[in-house]
Design a protein around this motif. Structure first.
Motif, PDB file in Angstrom:
ATOM      1  N   GLY A 244       0.797  -1.225   0.000  1.00 31.99           N
ATOM      2  CA  GLY A 244       0.000   0.000   0.000  1.00 31.99           C
ATOM      3  C   GLY A 244       0.821   1.264   0.000  1.00 31.99           C
ATOM      4  N   GLN A 245       2.097   1.165  -0.321  1.00 33.01           N
ATOM      5  CA  GLN A 245       2.999   2.312  -0.233  1.00 33.01           C
ATOM      6  C   GLN A 245       3.406   2.807  -1.618  1.00 33.01           C
ATOM      7  OE1 GLN A 245       3.545   3.544   2.931  1.00 33.01           O
ATOM      8  NE2 GLN A 245       2.029   1.930   3.300  1.00 33.01           N
ATOM      9  N   SER A 246       3.833   4.068  -1.660  1.00 35.65           N
ATOM     10  CA  SER A 246       4.361   4.659  -2.888  1.00 35.65           C
ATOM     11  C   SER A 246       5.749   5.209  -2.607  1.00 35.65           C
ATOM     12  CB  SER A 246       3.448   5.782  -3.381  1.00 35.65           C
ATOM     13  OG  SER A 246       3.979   6.380  -4.551  1.00 35.65           O
ATOM     14  N   LEU A 247       6.710   4.770  -3.388  1.00 35.67           N
ATOM     15  CA  LEU A 247       8.098   5.193  -3.224  1.00 35.67           C
ATOM     16  C   LEU A 247       8.445   6.211  -4.310  1.00 35.67           C
ATOM     17  CD1 LEU A 247      10.935   4.912  -1.955  1.00 35.67           C
ATOM     18  CD2 LEU A 247      11.320   2.978  -3.502  1.00 35.67           C
ATOM     19  N   THR A 248       8.752   7.436  -3.901  1.00 33.75           N
ATOM     20  CA  THR A 248       9.164   8.466  -4.840  1.00 33.75           C
ATOM     21  C   THR A 248      10.646   8.314  -5.144  1.00 33.75           C
ATOM     22  OG1 THR A 248       7.482  10.043  -4.121  1.00 33.75           O
ATOM     23  CG2 THR A 248       9.430  10.952  -5.209  1.00 33.75           C
ATOM     24  N   ILE A 249      10.968   8.210  -6.420  1.00 37.16           N
ATOM     25  CA  ILE A 249      12.366   8.089  -6.852  1.00 37.16           C
ATOM     26  C   ILE A 249      12.624   9.199  -7.857  1.00 37.16           C
ATOM     27  CG2 ILE A 249      14.110   6.602  -7.906  1.00 37.16           C
ATOM     28  CD1 ILE A 249      12.517   4.198  -7.012  1.00 37.16           C
ATOM     29  N   ASP A 250      13.207  10.283  -7.385  1.00 33.84           N
ATOM     30  CA  ASP A 250      13.351  11.478  -8.222  1.00 33.84           C
ATOM     31  C   ASP A 250      14.634  12.245  -7.953  1.00 33.84           C
ATOM     32  OD1 ASP A 250      12.864  12.551  -5.738  1.00 33.84           O
ATOM     33  OD2 ASP A 250      11.341  13.965  -6.431  1.00 33.84           O
ATOM     34  N   GLY A 251      15.620  11.597  -7.321  1.00 40.82           N
ATOM     35  CA  GLY A 251      16.869  12.284  -7.023  1.00 40.82           C
ATOM     36  C   GLY A 251      16.709  13.439  -6.060  1.00 40.82           C
ATOM     37  N   GLY A 252      15.597  13.457  -5.340  1.00 39.54           N
ATOM     38  CA  GLY A 252      15.340  14.521  -4.375  1.00 39.54           C
ATOM     39  C   GLY A 252      14.693  15.761  -4.966  1.00 39.54           C
ATOM     40  N   MET A 253      14.311  15.713  -6.235  1.00 36.03           N
ATOM     41  CA  MET A 253      13.814  16.901  -6.927  1.00 36.03           C
ATOM     42  C   MET A 253      12.568  17.502  -6.258  1.00 36.03           C
ATOM     43  SD  MET A 253      12.989  17.223 -10.983  1.00 36.03           S
ATOM     44  CE  MET A 253      12.758  18.798 -11.785  1.00 36.03           C
ATOM     45  N   THR A 254      11.646  16.635  -5.798  1.00 35.74           N
ATOM     46  CA  THR A 254      10.394  17.160  -5.249  1.00 35.74           C
ATOM     47  C   THR A 254      10.529  17.711  -3.835  1.00 35.74           C
ATOM     48  OG1 THR A 254       9.775  14.916  -4.553  1.00 35.74           O
ATOM     49  CG2 THR A 254       8.906  15.704  -6.660  1.00 35.74           C
ATOM     50  N   VAL A 255      11.682  17.525  -3.211  1.00 43.70           N
ATOM     51  CA  VAL A 255      11.853  18.087  -1.863  1.00 43.70           C
ATOM     52  C   VAL A 255      12.754  19.311  -1.868  1.00 43.70           C
ATOM     53  CG1 VAL A 255      11.452  15.884  -0.734  1.00 43.70           C
ATOM     54  CG2 VAL A 255      13.793  16.547  -1.286  1.00 43.70           C
ATOM     55  N   LYS A 256      13.205  19.702  -3.058  1.00 43.78           N
ATOM     56  CA  LYS A 256      14.099  20.857  -3.144  1.00 43.78           C
ATOM     57  C   LYS A 256      13.299  22.117  -3.470  1.00 43.78           C
ATOM     58  CE  LYS A 256      18.215  22.634  -5.491  1.00 43.78           C
ATOM     59  NZ  LYS A 256      19.270  22.361  -6.488  1.00 43.78           N
ATOM     60  N   MET A 257      13.416  23.117  -2.651  1.00 42.18           N
ATOM     61  CA  MET A 257      12.744  24.387  -2.910  1.00 42.18           C
ATOM     62  C   MET A 257      13.516  25.168  -3.963  1.00 42.18           C
ATOM     63  SD  MET A 257      11.619  25.552   0.943  1.00 42.18           S
ATOM     64  CE  MET A 257      10.603  26.898   0.326  1.00 42.18           C
TER      65      MET A 257
END
Length: 260
Positions: A244-257
């Motif tokens: 039931g989980q979703s793993l974000t794999i984006d090199g950290g892009m979505t957490v960088k302001m």
């Protein structure tokens, strides 16, 4: 782990002829799995088989439009005839072009087609693969979502909606298939460069700028292998307590302001 766990296990990858799907097909085949690629693009499917055969990897290609229930039923019938069981279903098939223009110009037929492939397709595949998955000891479904399920650029309505729905479908399936012992998870890729993983007529050499790379805290754009390694883990019994989980794999892009 991977070379023993997946040996001779049947793994079905939809949209497996190009891009992330082809990367996953290669990795699972390297791990010993009996990989079945399902794809609507017959030319790409045949080229994918040839590409992997040159690497001494054996895969099977079956043409299928996952939005059409009769084609999905026929696909699963063929898988069942060949393997009698399915250990992992990777729902990767999707219409990947997210941009459709301004809302007031949106062709609803385009919207319906994207949702039919990107959201209806995974549901149909799960529905008709279930009898085969139930024959496996540790069956798994993995949905390939997108970071666009959580964030948007302008005028990406169908794609974003379909991937947001796929995230919800993931946890809905996970809690619904507990009695069938099927774990269901998702991966949400970010920017994954697939230029070298397309069919021959559409291949290109990537040329990423310094700014492109610096958008990612890891300092580079992603590649299909990044997704494939995580998929391998999530479909194995090493991930037996994850569902039931979703793993974000984006090199950290979505957490960088990013300020402009």
């Amino acid at each position: 782990m991977t070379h023993t766990y997946f040996k001779n296990k049947a793994v079905l990858i939809t949209g497996g002829a190009q891009g992330i799907g082809l990367g996953m097909a290669q990795r699972f085949a390297e791990a010993g799995a009996n990989v079945i690629i399902a794809d609507q693009d017959k030319e790409a499917g045949e080229q994918a088989v040839q590409r992997l055969e040159r690497q001494k990897l054996e895969v099977t290609f079956i043409a299928c439009d996952v939005s059409q229930e009769q084609e999905v039923k026929a696909l699963m019938q063929q898988v069942g005839e060949r393997h009698q069981v399915l250990h992992a279903l990777l729902n990767n098939a999707g219409i990947a072009d997210p941009f459709v223009g301004p809302l007031q110009e949106l062709d609803m037929a385009v919207f319906d087609r994207v949702l039919a492939v990107n959201l209806r397709g995974p549901l149909l595949c799960a529905k008709h693969a279930l009898p085969l998955l139930q024959q496996a000891e540790h069956p798994a479904i993995l949905n390939i979502s997108s970071t666009r399920a959580f964030m948007s650029e302008p005028n990406t309505f169908p794609y974003s909606a379909s991937k947001g729905g796929l995230e919800a479908l993931t946890h809905a399936l996970a809690v619904s298939l507990t009695q069938e012992r099927v774990r269901v998870n998702a991966i949400a890729p970010g920017w994954i460069e697939t230029g070298e993983w397309q069919k021959e007529s559409e291949q290109y050499q990537p040329n990423h700028s310094k700014e492109d790379k610096e958008q990612h805290p890891v300092g580079r754009v992603g590649v299909p292998q990044d997704i494939a390694e995580a998929a391998l883990f999530l479909c194995s019994d090493k991930a037996g307590f994850i569902t039931g989980q979703s793993l974000t794999i984006d090199g950290g892009m979505t957490v960088k302001m990013i300020y402009k």
